[in-house]
Scaffold this active site. Structure first.
Site, PDB file in Angstrom:
ATOM      1  N   ASP A 108      -1.978  -0.432 -11.491  1.00  0.00           N
ATOM      2  CA  ASP A 108      -2.283   0.449 -12.621  1.00  0.00           C
ATOM      3  C   ASP A 108      -1.534   0.134 -13.915  1.00  0.00           C
ATOM      4  O   ASP A 108      -1.809   0.733 -14.954  1.00  0.00           O
ATOM      5  CB  ASP A 108      -2.043   1.926 -12.224  1.00  0.00           C
ATOM      6  CG  ASP A 108      -0.613   2.206 -11.718  1.00  0.00           C
ATOM      7  OD1 ASP A 108       0.329   1.472 -12.096  1.00  0.00           O
ATOM      8  OD2 ASP A 108      -0.449   3.171 -10.942  1.00  0.00           O
ATOM      9  N   HIS A 123       0.140  -6.843  -5.876  1.00  0.00           N
ATOM     10  CA  HIS A 123      -1.287  -6.795  -5.542  1.00  0.00           C
ATOM     11  C   HIS A 123      -2.170  -7.023  -6.762  1.00  0.00           C
ATOM     12  O   HIS A 123      -3.344  -6.671  -6.760  1.00  0.00           O
ATOM     13  CB  HIS A 123      -1.644  -5.463  -4.866  1.00  0.00           C
ATOM     14  CG  HIS A 123      -1.079  -5.324  -3.478  1.00  0.00           C
ATOM     15  ND1 HIS A 123      -1.014  -4.131  -2.781  1.00  0.00           N
ATOM     16  CD2 HIS A 123      -0.538  -6.265  -2.635  1.00  0.00           C
ATOM     17  CE1 HIS A 123      -0.462  -4.331  -1.588  1.00  0.00           C
ATOM     18  NE2 HIS A 123      -0.152  -5.609  -1.482  1.00  0.00           N
ATOM     19  N   ASN A 217      10.083   9.851  -1.256  1.00  0.00           N
ATOM     20  CA  ASN A 217       8.726  10.137  -0.794  1.00  0.00           C
ATOM     21  C   ASN A 217       8.720  11.591  -0.291  1.00  0.00           C
ATOM     22  O   ASN A 217       9.676  11.998   0.359  1.00  0.00           O
ATOM     23  CB  ASN A 217       8.387   9.173   0.378  1.00  0.00           C
ATOM     24  CG  ASN A 217       6.896   9.076   0.646  1.00  0.00           C
ATOM     25  OD1 ASN A 217       6.217  10.072   0.761  1.00  0.00           O
ATOM     26  ND2 ASN A 217       6.420   7.839   0.764  1.00  0.00           N
ATOM     27  N   PRO A 218       7.671  12.346  -0.570  1.00  0.00           N
ATOM     28  CA  PRO A 218       7.662  13.724  -0.048  1.00  0.00           C
ATOM     29  C   PRO A 218       7.502  13.782   1.466  1.00  0.00           C
ATOM     30  O   PRO A 218       7.790  14.813   2.081  1.00  0.00           O
ATOM     31  CB  PRO A 218       6.453  14.383  -0.732  1.00  0.00           C
ATOM     32  CG  PRO A 218       5.811  13.353  -1.563  1.00  0.00           C
ATOM     33  CD  PRO A 218       6.530  12.061  -1.436  1.00  0.00           C
TER      34      PRO A 218
HETATM   35  N1  APR Z   1       5.887  10.925  -5.087  1.00  0.00           N
HETATM   36  C1  APR Z   1       6.236   9.956  -4.224  1.00  0.00           C
HETATM   37  N2  APR Z   1       5.482   9.603  -3.178  1.00  0.00           N
HETATM   38  C2  APR Z   1       4.339  10.273  -2.978  1.00  0.00           C
HETATM   39  C3  APR Z   1       3.898  11.297  -3.843  1.00  0.00           C
HETATM   40  C4  APR Z   1       4.732  11.636  -4.951  1.00  0.00           C
HETATM   41  N3  APR Z   1       4.422  12.587  -5.822  1.00  0.00           N
HETATM   42  N4  APR Z   1       2.714  11.750  -3.379  1.00  0.00           N
HETATM   43  C5  APR Z   1       2.422  11.037  -2.277  1.00  0.00           C
HETATM   44  N5  APR Z   1       3.399  10.139  -2.020  1.00  0.00           N
HETATM   45  C6  APR Z   1       3.518   9.164  -0.941  1.00  0.00           C
HETATM   46  C7  APR Z   1       2.765   9.493   0.326  1.00  0.00           C
HETATM   47  O1  APR Z   1       3.520  10.359   1.162  1.00  0.00           O
HETATM   48  C8  APR Z   1       2.592   8.096   0.945  1.00  0.00           C
HETATM   49  O2  APR Z   1       3.689   7.761   1.781  1.00  0.00           O
HETATM   50  O3  APR Z   1       2.976   7.948  -1.382  1.00  0.00           O
HETATM   51  C9  APR Z   1       2.585   7.171  -0.275  1.00  0.00           C
HETATM   52  C10 APR Z   1       1.245   6.545  -0.589  1.00  0.00           C
HETATM   53  O4  APR Z   1       0.877   5.701   0.458  1.00  0.00           O
HETATM   54  P1  APR Z   1      -0.437   4.804   0.374  1.00  0.00           P
HETATM   55  O5  APR Z   1      -1.577   5.621  -0.118  1.00  0.00           O
HETATM   56  O6  APR Z   1      -0.585   4.128   1.674  1.00  0.00           O
HETATM   57  O7  APR Z   1      -0.080   3.774  -0.814  1.00  0.00           O
HETATM   58  P2  APR Z   1       0.680   2.372  -0.741  1.00  0.00           P
HETATM   59  O8  APR Z   1       1.805   2.428   0.212  1.00  0.00           O
HETATM   60  O9  APR Z   1       0.946   1.968  -2.126  1.00  0.00           O
HETATM   61  O10 APR Z   1      -0.458   1.448  -0.135  1.00  0.00           O
HETATM   62  C11 APR Z   1      -0.236   0.071  -0.038  1.00  0.00           C
HETATM   63  O11 APR Z   1      -2.519  -0.259   0.555  1.00  0.00           O
HETATM   64  O12 APR Z   1      -4.821  -0.048   0.419  1.00  0.00           O
HETATM   65  C12 APR Z   1      -3.733  -0.719  -0.027  1.00  0.00           C
HETATM   66  O13 APR Z   1      -3.741  -2.217  -1.761  1.00  0.00           O
HETATM   67  C13 APR Z   1      -3.518  -0.856  -1.493  1.00  0.00           C
HETATM   68  O14 APR Z   1      -1.446  -1.337  -2.657  1.00  0.00           O
HETATM   69  C14 APR Z   1      -2.068  -0.500  -1.702  1.00  0.00           C
HETATM   70  C15 APR Z   1      -1.484  -0.689  -0.316  1.00  0.00           C
END
Ligand code: APR
Length: 251
Positions: A108, A123, A217-218
């Site tokens: 982003d 990524h 992380n929450p």
């Molecule tokens: N602050 C911090 N963390 C948060 C918040 C917040 N306000 N809200 C949610 N989260 C946490 C969730 O608890 C979860 O552990 O963010 C995390 C998001 O996890 P994913 O959706 O799996 O995202 P990510 O880890 O970035 O995914 C990795 O997966 O599909 C692919 O390419 C995509 O880069 C991405 C990769």
């Protein structure tokens, strides 16, 4: 003092002492900017099947469908997104000389918008379109999306310059990230479920080389019980704000 508050103190002390800090961020850091995560409640993969629309085989088989189901929606979300206190907090740690690099799984561009100078886009970037046939790249904003998929000057389809499932990470970026993970004293792991490799392995490399792993992380994650030294359970913006304020006092 609450439990979280005393953990933030511990984390602030570790950050303030670090000569080489590195952050690994994921979708969660951008949630407070209005961008939903991929996994969990309200996540993008709850609405669409990633193997059907976010795998390289899907893009190659039917680029128009992937553009309509995935790329257009993400492009629209990112167009209006602004950095939040999570992103600006990491920039502040960089300014204080405590954070060397942000390695982000996010596409982003919000760390750069927040002013972080050294960002590894693990990524890729959704703001850049690249040709599916030739090496040409374009700024997303500069390409009229009157036709989906948009075309390169060479006539082939364009796609966002992001890593899809089934595609490798750029070797140079991977090696630099692994080296930074091996050399850092503190790794801040912010807003990632740590389920997607090879990014999820970076905290393991850091831990094995003696770094203090601070997770924000929450929700608990794959890392919480075995890898993280300090887990700050809360939203990234709120926790980073507090963490940076305490680090600044210790400097
Ligand atoms: N602050 C911090 N963390 C948060 C918040 C917040 N306000 N809200 C949610 N989260 C946490 C969730 O608890 C979860 O552990 O963010 C995390 C998001 O996890 P994913 O959706 O799996 O995202 P990510 O880890 O970035 O995914 C990795 O997966 O599909 C692919 O390419 C995509 O880069 C991405 C990769």
């Amino acid at each position: 003092m609450t439990h979280l508050s005393s953990l933030i103190d511990q984390a602030a002390t570790a950050c303030a002492q670090a000569k080489r800090g590195v952050a690994l961020t994921g979708a969660g850091i951008s949630v407070e900017s209005g961008i939903p995560p991929f996994r969990g409640k309200g996540g993008l993969w709850e609405k669409i099947d990633p193997m059907k629309y976010a795998h390289i085989d899907a893009l190659e088989a039917d680029p128009e469908e992937v553009w309509r189901m995935l790329f257009m929606g993400i492009g629209e979300l990112l167009r209006h997104a602004a950095p939040n206190a999570g992103h600006t907090g990491l920039r502040r740690l960089e300014e204080l000389g405590l954070l060397q690099t942000v390695i982000t799984q996010n596409v982003d561009g919000l760390h750069q918008k927040a002013g972080s100078q050294d960002v590894i886009e693990f990524h890729g970037s959704h703001a850049v379109l690249r040709c599916m046939r030739c090496p040409q790249r374009y700024d997303w904003q500069a390409v009229p999306l009157t036709m989906i998929p948009p075309l390169c000057a060479c006539g082939a389809y364009l796609r966002p310059d992001v890593i899809m499932f089934g595609e490798p990470i750029d070797v140079g970026l991977l090696q630099r990230s692994q080296m930074l993970a091996a050399q850092c004293e503190v790794m801040l792991v912010v807003g990632t479920s740590a389920t997607v490799q090879p990014a999820a392995y970076l905290p393991v490399i850091a831990k094995r080389n003696g770094a203090c792993i601070i997770e924000i992380n929450p929700e608990p994650t794959e890392l919480t019980h075995h890898i993280s030294d300090i887990t700050l359970l809360g939203p990234a913006g709120k926790v980073m704000d507090e963490l940076v304020a305490r680090v600044a006092k210790l400097r």
